[in-house]
Design a protein around this motif. Sequence first.
Motif, PDB file in Angstrom:
ATOM      1  N   MET A 135       5.877  -3.779  -9.396  1.00  0.00           N
ATOM      2  CA  MET A 135       4.277  -4.251  -9.473  1.00  0.00           C
ATOM      3  C   MET A 135       3.872  -3.762 -10.882  1.00  0.00           C
ATOM      4  SD  MET A 135       1.396  -4.261  -6.876  1.00  0.00           S
ATOM      5  CE  MET A 135       0.979  -2.492  -6.861  1.00  0.00           C
ATOM      6  N   VAL A 165       7.437  -1.071  -5.194  1.00  0.00           N
ATOM      7  CA  VAL A 165       7.029  -1.202  -3.711  1.00  0.00           C
ATOM      8  C   VAL A 165       8.438  -1.527  -3.057  1.00  0.00           C
ATOM      9  CG1 VAL A 165       5.641  -2.537  -2.291  1.00  0.00           C
ATOM     10  CG2 VAL A 165       5.061  -1.948  -4.826  1.00  0.00           C
ATOM     11  N   ASN A 180       4.199   1.893  -1.853  1.00  0.00           N
ATOM     12  CA  ASN A 180       4.160   1.919  -3.331  1.00  0.00           C
ATOM     13  C   ASN A 180       4.888   3.468  -3.448  1.00  0.00           C
ATOM     14  OD1 ASN A 180       3.972   2.263  -6.098  1.00  0.00           O
ATOM     15  ND2 ASN A 180       1.789   2.642  -5.960  1.00  0.00           N
ATOM     16  N   GLY A 212      -5.090  -5.104   0.486  1.00  0.00           N
ATOM     17  CA  GLY A 212      -4.461  -6.194  -0.618  1.00  0.00           C
ATOM     18  C   GLY A 212      -5.704  -6.379  -1.690  1.00  0.00           C
ATOM     19  N   TYR A 230      -0.223  -8.048  -9.120  1.00  0.00           N
ATOM     20  CA  TYR A 230      -1.117  -7.267  -8.314  1.00  0.00           C
ATOM     21  C   TYR A 230      -0.596  -7.271  -7.004  1.00  0.00           C
ATOM     22  CZ  TYR A 230      -2.550 -12.249  -7.173  1.00  0.00           C
ATOM     23  OH  TYR A 230      -2.418 -13.446  -6.794  1.00  0.00           O
ATOM     24  N   ARG A 231      -1.589  -6.633  -5.803  1.00  0.00           N
ATOM     25  CA  ARG A 231      -1.233  -6.338  -4.608  1.00  0.00           C
ATOM     26  C   ARG A 231      -1.258  -7.647  -3.803  1.00  0.00           C
ATOM     27  NH1 ARG A 231      -4.044  -1.507  -5.311  1.00  0.00           N
ATOM     28  NH2 ARG A 231      -5.795  -2.397  -4.217  1.00  0.00           N
ATOM     29  N   LEU A 233      -0.836  -9.168  -0.946  1.00  0.00           N
ATOM     30  CA  LEU A 233       0.045  -8.892   0.294  1.00  0.00           C
ATOM     31  C   LEU A 233       0.587  -9.915   1.003  1.00  0.00           C
ATOM     32  CD1 LEU A 233      -2.214  -6.256   2.101  1.00  0.00           C
ATOM     33  CD2 LEU A 233       0.118  -5.906   1.336  1.00  0.00           C
ATOM     34  N   PHE A 246      -0.227  -1.616   3.349  1.00  0.00           N
ATOM     35  CA  PHE A 246       0.206  -1.313   1.986  1.00  0.00           C
ATOM     36  C   PHE A 246      -0.290   0.339   1.864  1.00  0.00           C
ATOM     37  CE2 PHE A 246       0.575  -0.709  -2.581  1.00  0.00           C
ATOM     38  CZ  PHE A 246       1.307  -1.688  -2.879  1.00  0.00           C
ATOM     39  N   ASP A 248       0.220   3.885  -0.578  1.00  0.00           N
ATOM     40  CA  ASP A 248       0.832   4.774  -1.909  1.00  0.00           C
ATOM     41  C   ASP A 248       1.008   6.085  -1.466  1.00  0.00           C
ATOM     42  OD1 ASP A 248      -0.085   2.389  -3.415  1.00  0.00           O
ATOM     43  OD2 ASP A 248      -2.016   3.163  -3.977  1.00  0.00           O
TER      44      ASP A 248
END
Length: 301
Positions: A135, A165, A180, A212, A230-231, A233, A246, A248
């Motif tokens: 990402m 990710v 991530n 997301g 970008y995220r 989802l 998600f 981190d």
Amino acid sequence: MLRLGGKQMCRQGAWVLPRVSCLPCSRNILQTATRKMTQQRSPVDFTTSIRKDPKEKDKITALGWFLLLIPATTFGLGCWQVKRKIWKEQLIKDLHEQLNVKPVDLPENLNDLSHMEYRLVNVRGRFLHDKEMRMGPRSLIRPDGGETQGGLFSQRDAGNGYLIVTPFQLSDRDDIVLINRGWVSRKHVDPESRTLAQDQSEVELTAVVRQGESRPQFTPDHKGVNMYLYRDLPRMCAATGAAPVFLDAIYDPQGIRNGPIGGQTRITLRNDHMSYLVTWFSLSAATSFLWYRQIVKRLPF
């Protein structure tokens, strides 16, 4: 009987002079008299027909008071933006403090994570490296909170890279979540360049709950199957079979060399209230000056 000019001038013993008419002379006399009468007549002052009180002249009308709503309203909006700025700064501060709160275990119901953004959770399982995704590009967030700026040739590999990710199979259940793992430079994007960081064994780690993202404006579509901007989802989960979760990973000072660097959580909350309040207060000051000049003092431009 005496005849003058062919006409009899004597009537019953009296002499009668003939009536002489001179039209040009009469017209000149009439014009002269009219001119003198016009010059002697004073001009009519229509402004004196309605007398105004000096106090009524300086009195502010209903329209003038109505126009005062403009500076008053803009001043109120400026005060409202001051409160919004204080609230937003406190919210950002609270979110940063959550990153230092003692982590909790991953809840049994993964839907509860929708109300736990920026909370720390503990997870245990193993990474599915064969389904790894990227990402970015992204700049590196250093452990001290600073952010590197890529773009210079001398800093291309040090400041610009991607987030890795990877799907994560939980050990105590059948669910798969997305984690991530952190940031890698461009030259270490390929897994072959960081084989030591591709551990297949079971690990336990602490991560930050994230939500997301919607597609940002003017952002193009994702570049490839495993490359995301970008995220996203729904698309990530559909490609990996993971649940819409998600996380981190936090920064690990014992991380493997050239491996993903954790701690890449950004507090993404817009705080433009300072510019808003400056705009509203400026409009209030400008319109107040115009209202005082035009309505109170009645000064022309």
